[in-house]
Enzyme design. Structure first.
Site, mmCIF file in Angstrom:
data_model
loop_
_atom_site.group_PDB
_atom_site.id
_atom_site.type_symbol
_atom_site.label_atom_id
_atom_site.label_comp_id
_atom_site.label_asym_id
_atom_site.label_seq_id
_atom_site.Cartn_x
_atom_site.Cartn_y
_atom_site.Cartn_z
ATOM 1 N N VAL A 43 0.871 -1.179 0.000
ATOM 2 C CA VAL A 43 0.000 0.000 0.000
ATOM 3 C C VAL A 43 0.903 1.222 0.000
ATOM 4 O O VAL A 43 2.043 1.164 0.452
ATOM 5 C CB VAL A 43 -0.970 0.033 1.209
ATOM 6 C CG1 VAL A 43 -2.063 -1.006 1.062
ATOM 7 C CG2 VAL A 43 -0.239 -0.125 2.526
ATOM 8 N N SER A 44 0.382 2.344 -0.515
ATOM 9 C CA SER A 44 1.202 3.538 -0.680
ATOM 10 C C SER A 44 1.474 4.266 0.623
ATOM 11 O O SER A 44 2.514 4.897 0.782
ATOM 12 C CB SER A 44 0.538 4.501 -1.665
ATOM 13 O OG SER A 44 0.419 3.872 -2.917
ATOM 14 N N THR A 45 0.522 4.242 1.559
ATOM 15 C CA THR A 45 0.703 4.985 2.814
ATOM 16 C C THR A 45 0.378 4.094 4.000
ATOM 17 O O THR A 45 -0.323 3.091 3.883
ATOM 18 C CB THR A 45 -0.233 6.212 2.870
ATOM 19 O OG1 THR A 45 -1.582 5.756 2.876
ATOM 20 C CG2 THR A 45 -0.011 7.145 1.700
#
Length: 197
Positions: free
Chosen positions: A17-19
């Site tokens: 996931v990006s964050t």
């Protein structure tokens, strides 16, 4: 690795996931449903653009010939289309298969899936060549009109150059503050100071 695993290979998963605020549950559930054991799922909570992804590094070290890397979707693996294709090509050279759950046709462990990936890689190469050709044609046309490529020259009379030089003499202001004020990088700041010397 057991004798059975050597023959059939293992399914090894990667999720990202990006964050930190995003959840990995749906990806992990999809990987487990595809047959990947939870202990062989490697994860990262980092932007796809970042080159440092410890989970992916550990995953790549774990993979051995005969194994298959399983991901939820193509954009979870590569920083760009070029990086994705290079990564999958490296896996194939090592005898490691590749499968994307959400992108059904991409499965290099099957003849049809490998063909789809090869078409994908060919289209990406074709796109890169088109971009190169357009860039070269644009530069050639610009030169024919008397223009040269590269960054335009900044004169010593440019207001930002003047301000950078003026602020550089004020020792109460840090270089970082000057750069923030003028919205320039440190490299640009130092370049400005050399203009007209």
């Amino acid at each position: 690795m057991t004798e059975e695993n050597r023959e059939t290979g293992r399914l090894i998963g990667y999720a990202r996931v990006s964050t930190g605020g995003q959840e990995l549950h749906s990806q992990i559930d999809a990987l487990k449903k595809a047959g990947v054991p939870e202990k062989l799922i490697f994860i990262d909570k980092a932007s796809g653009a970042k080159s440092e992804r410890p989970g992916l590094d550990s995953c790549m070290q774990e993979l051995q010939a005969g194994d298959t890397l399983v991901i939820w979707r193509l954009d979870r693996l590569g920083r760009s289309l070029k990086h994705l294709i290079e990564t999958v090509e490296q896996l194939m050279e090592r005898g490691v298969g590749f499968r994307s759950i959400s992108d059904g046709g991409i499965d290099t462990t099957t003849a049809s899936g490998e063909m789809v990936f090869n078409i994908f890689a060919t289209l990406a190469q074709f796109e890169r060549r088109l971009i190169q050709e357009r860039t070269q044609a644009g530069l050639k046309a610009a030169r024919a009109r008397g223009r040269k490529g590269g960054r335009p020259k900044i004169s010593a009379n440019d207001p930002k150059v003047k301000m950078a030089k003026k602020l550089s003499k004020n020792y109460n202001i840090s270089i970082g503050e000057i750069c923030n004020t003028l919205k320039i990088s440190r490299a640009t700041y130092y370049r400005f100071l050399k203009i007209g010397e």
